[in-house]
Design an enzyme around this catalytic site. Sequence first.
Site, PDB file in Angstrom:
ATOM      1  N   GLU A 123       0.770  -1.190   0.052  1.00 37.33           N
ATOM      2  CA  GLU A 123       0.033  -0.074  -0.031  1.00 37.33           C
ATOM      3  C   GLU A 123       0.928   1.211   0.095  1.00 37.33           C
ATOM      4  OE1 GLU A 123      -1.922   2.920   0.894  1.00 37.33           O
ATOM      5  OE2 GLU A 123      -2.335   2.144   2.850  1.00 37.33           O
ATOM      6  N   GLU A 125       3.752  13.144  -4.376  1.00 40.50           N
ATOM      7  CA  GLU A 125       2.979  13.404  -3.070  1.00 40.50           C
ATOM      8  C   GLU A 125       3.915  14.617  -2.302  1.00 40.50           C
ATOM      9  OE1 GLU A 125       0.541   9.991  -0.803  1.00 40.50           O
ATOM     10  OE2 GLU A 125       2.796   9.685  -1.344  1.00 40.50           O
ATOM     11  N   CYS A 137      -1.823   8.968   2.399  1.00 45.18           N
ATOM     12  CA  CYS A 137      -1.733   8.566   1.125  1.00 45.18           C
ATOM     13  C   CYS A 137      -2.833   8.664   0.308  1.00 45.18           C
ATOM     14  CB  CYS A 137      -1.080   7.087   0.952  1.00 45.18           C
ATOM     15  SG  CYS A 137      -1.897   5.911   1.832  1.00 45.18           S
TER      16      CYS A 137
END
Length: 517
Positions: A286, A417, A320
């Site tokens: 993940e 990100e 995230c």
Amino acid sequence: MRVARLALCKILFSHLSRMHRPSASRQMSIAAGLKNSSIFQSQGLIGGKWIGAYNGKTLQVNNPSTGEVIADVPLMGRRETNDAISSAYDAFPSWSKLTAAERSRCLRKWYDLIMSHKEELGQLITLEQGKPLKEALGEVSYGASFIEFFAEEAKRVYGDIIPATLDDRRLFVLKQPVGVVGAITPWNFPLAMITRKVGPALACGCTVVVKPSELTPLTALAAAELALQAGIPPGVLNVVMGNAPDIGDALVTSPQVRKISFTGSTAVGKKLMAGVAGTVKRISLELGGNAPCIVFDDADLDVAVKGALAAKFRNSGQTCVCANRVIVQEGIYEKFAAAFSKAVQNLQVGDGFTEGVVQGPLINEAAVQKVESFIQDSISKGAKIILGGKRHSLGMTFYEPTVVTDVRSDMLLAREEVFGPVAPLMRFKTEEEAIRIANDTNAGLAAYIFTNNVQRTWRVSEALEYGLVGVNEGLISTEVAPFGGVKQSGLGREGSKYGMDEYLELKYVCLGDMNRK
Ligand code: ADP
């Protein structure tokens, strides 16, 4: 230079922040209270015993809001990890042979204990991670929900009977636990990222070695203490922390470990994925996202502002699934930018224990420097800061909630990100263009759309190359739905009934000679 800046930050912090944080003595008393609580542990857990590093080395756990040391924990490595793996391996036969109902009862008891210690666990999360206490308490409920849900799912691991192709045969499919699991977790959800892995693993009959982030190990250790109190047998759940590459390598290369479940950066995930090839073990990943949050002209402005705010600024932008690019259609762009900025301006920054605070510090100095470099890159390429854009006057790792306009696809803010409280606004004309911008990334975890058009909802949801889509909603994670990404955001799903599959092997059994009397 960096030391001088840190010193300056500390001075600024002590002078300017009194309004936004509880007194030092209140913080100390929260920490002292927690240390005296029945859930506090600062050693690793191997085979049901609380153990230090074999060479006696420790590492400090800091409060990101104040820099204070909360505790020292063992700096473990390969040897401790190998022993934890052996403990999990030895515990596997008896744990996996319990009935599903027996395992379910243990998990249910663990859930009850987590919930009855909600306040202390929430405080521990705020202390070591920095998120506001209200959000931390929310994480405890969310984290516990995985244990409750998988306690129930434990009883529903059904196999299959397949119609045979020959009349003297019967064909069965059994589902069996994969074996020992290595679970490596990050600091942004110190509890929930652990329970989301350990819940289904234990429910299926697997045993686990958890490696929490070195930045937030205390919540993991407290959760493990509660697991022992719940009657989960020694060796079923082990916790090691310290030298991450060494621990990771021991888990990845051990033939006794049959599955790795990782949540964290894409770079480390790729290393682990390459590493498991040597022993051909299963892996779920993940990893990072680059979530688009698309606001269409036909959206309800209030709903879009509220949703984008929640999707962007939860945990100070450090998740995230946080909106990384707010992509707004030209007809609503100006109105949205104004209303959104106004809402962002009202976000109170400060210590997580202060009433009313909704934005805590970033996790560490490196996180702030990353945000600064992204902002610098965007300014140098023509973006405009309309709110924030710098460190907060509170000092330490506090950063001002920020809104940036005129962001283009070639800027770091749009490509990677940011993992901080920065909302980059991009403009688009048509639905096709929005989809193209949204999918123009290697990541594919969460996406958000705001529209009141039903047909568009379906069209765009289907066109987005993402594992999760929120429609008119910024907070979509729940234990009952599958969570996971496509492309380089990862492999596998966590939560929901699908989360069980990650920890189960299928076994086909063919029974022959059926016609013999
Ligand atoms: P983040 O940038 O969010 O901290 P990381 O991927 O660095 O993401 O960390 C997530 C988890 O992975 C943490 O528990 C960290 O200690 C661990 N980790 C970091 N490097 C390695 C590695 N080389 N092998 C195994 N685990 C690692």
